[in-house]
Design a protein around this motif. Structure first.
Motif, mmCIF file in Angstrom:
data_model
loop_
_atom_site.group_PDB
_atom_site.id
_atom_site.type_symbol
_atom_site.label_atom_id
_atom_site.label_comp_id
_atom_site.label_asym_id
_atom_site.label_seq_id
_atom_site.Cartn_x
_atom_site.Cartn_y
_atom_site.Cartn_z
ATOM 1 N N LEU A 261 48.626 46.810 33.113
ATOM 2 C CA LEU A 261 48.787 46.868 34.560
ATOM 3 C C LEU A 261 47.481 46.572 35.286
ATOM 4 O O LEU A 261 47.473 45.862 36.295
ATOM 5 C CB LEU A 261 49.313 48.247 34.974
ATOM 6 N N LEU A 262 46.381 47.094 34.769
ATOM 7 C CA LEU A 262 45.077 46.840 35.397
ATOM 8 C C LEU A 262 44.693 45.370 35.307
ATOM 9 O O LEU A 262 44.185 44.791 36.280
ATOM 10 C CB LEU A 262 44.001 47.716 34.740
ATOM 11 N N LEU A 263 44.938 44.767 34.151
ATOM 12 C CA LEU A 263 44.657 43.330 34.019
ATOM 13 C C LEU A 263 45.534 42.513 34.960
ATOM 14 O O LEU A 263 45.069 41.558 35.597
ATOM 15 C CB LEU A 263 44.893 42.885 32.571
ATOM 16 N N GLY A 264 46.813 42.886 35.053
ATOM 17 C CA GLY A 264 47.715 42.169 35.947
ATOM 18 C C GLY A 264 47.304 42.289 37.402
ATOM 19 O O GLY A 264 47.381 41.316 38.161
ATOM 20 N N PHE A 265 46.847 43.486 37.781
ATOM 21 C CA PHE A 265 46.485 43.720 39.185
ATOM 22 C C PHE A 265 45.155 43.063 39.560
ATOM 23 O O PHE A 265 45.049 42.383 40.582
ATOM 24 C CB PHE A 265 46.416 45.227 39.447
ATOM 25 N N PHE A 266 44.135 43.254 38.722
ATOM 26 C CA PHE A 266 42.798 42.775 39.085
ATOM 27 C C PHE A 266 42.534 41.330 38.668
ATOM 28 O O PHE A 266 41.807 40.607 39.354
ATOM 29 C CB PHE A 266 41.729 43.685 38.469
ATOM 30 N N VAL A 267 43.099 40.895 37.563
ATOM 31 C CA VAL A 267 42.841 39.542 37.074
ATOM 32 C C VAL A 267 43.850 38.541 37.639
ATOM 33 O O VAL A 267 43.483 37.475 38.125
ATOM 34 C CB VAL A 267 42.856 39.500 35.528
ATOM 35 N N ILE B 288 51.610 45.554 43.439
ATOM 36 C CA ILE B 288 52.369 46.761 43.108
ATOM 37 C C ILE B 288 52.830 47.349 44.434
ATOM 38 O O ILE B 288 52.126 48.133 45.065
ATOM 39 C CB ILE B 288 51.526 47.769 42.307
ATOM 40 N N GLU B 289 54.018 46.958 44.867
ATOM 41 C CA GLU B 289 54.512 47.325 46.192
ATOM 42 C C GLU B 289 55.080 48.738 46.213
ATOM 43 O O GLU B 289 55.098 49.374 47.261
ATOM 44 C CB GLU B 289 55.599 46.332 46.639
ATOM 45 N N GLY B 290 55.567 49.212 45.092
ATOM 46 C CA GLY B 290 56.228 50.516 45.048
ATOM 47 C C GLY B 290 55.285 51.651 44.694
ATOM 48 O O GLY B 290 54.060 51.496 44.645
#
Length: 368
Positions: free
Chosen positions: A237-243, A248-250
């Protein structure tokens, strides 16, 4: 030479008597070709769409009938106003909404042009593009038909709007899908060898004579891997969010809770495999070969389930990854709450309970 022929015959007998070898030799190739042949397709079929007809005249009804007659689309519902569009998409079933503007037939007759708005759920960019192209093709075909008898010619203009992923970034589809596949395979694989390792190392006798009950052994085997899998999910999740700038709307709390639930489901399935297998090699084969293809192909991660043959659609319902992909996309991209994804959550809970109870039963059988 006779000895060699005798040895070869013995090997044939050995293979034919081993059901697992026969399954690997003949069962797996047949299963793979059936899955790849029917499930892997770039086409869409029976995609659920909704209609917002603000004109309600004969012209719009003819277009709706033509779309309904197409094998590519199934009209799931008709909505009454634009405020319902968001709610329809959040439920996850409807992939597109067709909006016919007001006074459609009047504009066709006076201005020789009318507008149809195609609003798609772009959480899966490939499906959204395909839906738009198919609808455009149907409208163009309808326009050609009516222009054969009309002079001057009429024109239906389409306007496309993309929900949740307006830039059509494919990473918005692959991050949730890859996270699901990794958690499913890694979690199941880690726990599938836990009990079989005890059998191979000869330490199973210690568990047999210990005062621990079967359910305590099962839960004890699962518990440590929960924390390891949570770390794994957090890294993804961190890689998806920052990279990859994955939104993450919810609610983060809801996302974390659903992820933990899916991890427990996958670990429970791994424990079930572990209780059924006699060796680590068999457990690894079942967890990798037996889960990889169904998880990737039948979960809706890459290929739309609605386009598959009906038997495969039924089979896809027993794949836990299918329900988690629906959940994680709804939370991350649509900002969905538990009120939207409660059904999928209950299904995962039911699967988890089933796997744990069956594991306990299988463990008891091994004890006797």
């Amino acid at each position: 030479m006779k000895r060699f022929i005798g040895f070869v015959k013995k090997e044939f007998y050995h293979i034919f008597r081993d059901k697992r070898s026969m399954f690997i030799l003949f069962g797996m190739p047949i299963a793979q070709i059936m899955l790849f042949g029917f499930a892997i397709t770039n086409e869409i079929n029976n995609v659920d769409i909704a209609i917002l007809d603000q004109s309600k005249d004969t012209e719009t009804q003819q277009i709706i009938n033509k779309i309904s007659a197409s094998p590519y689309f199934h009209i799931e519902q008709e909505i009454q106003n634009e405020n319902q569009i968001e709610g329809v998409f959040k439920k996850g079933k409807v992939k597109a909404v067709l909006v016919f503007e007001k006074n459609f037939i009047k504009k066709m007759q006076t201005q020789k042009q009318a507008l149809v708005q195609v609003i798609t759920d772009a959480t899966d960019p490939n499906i959204a593009n395909t839906i738009t192209n198919y609808i455009n093709a149907i409208l163009q075909n309808y326009t050609r038909e009516i222009n054969r008898t009309n002079q001057p010619t009429y024109q239906i203009e389409t306007q496309t709007q993309l929900y949740y992923n307006p830039e059509l970034k494919s990473v918005f589809n692959f991050v949730p899908g890859v996270m699901t596949v990794i958690l499913m395979l890694v979690s199941a694989m880690m726990t599938s060898i836990s009990i079989t390792r005890e059998k191979e190392l000869g330490t199973m006798e210690v568990l047999l004579v210990s005062p621990l009950k079967p359910f305590q052994v099962i839960i004890g085997k699962v518990f440590p891997y929960i924390f390891l899998s949570i770390i794994n999910a957090s890294i993804i999740l961190l890689l998806g969010f920052f990279v990859f700038e994955m939104p993450i709307e919810g609610s983060l709390i809801l996302l974390a809770s659903e992820s933990i639930l899916f991890i427990i489901t996958a670990l429970s399935l791994g424990i079930l495999i572990s209780t059924m297998a006699n060796s680590q090699q068999t457990a690894m084969m079942l967890s990798l070969m037996g889960l990889m293809l169904p998880v990737i192909i039948l979960s809706g991660f890459i290929f739309p389930i609605s386009s598959m043959p009906f038997p495969l659609q039924i089979i896809s319902n027993i794949i836990p990854a299918k329900w988690f992909i629906i959940i994680i996309k709804a939370i991350m991209l649509k900002g969905a709450t538990i009120a939207v994804i409660w059904k999928e959550t209950l299904i995962l809970m039911g699967m988890t309970l089933f796997f744990i109870l069956l594991s306990i039963k299988k463990y008891k059988i091994r004890l006797e």
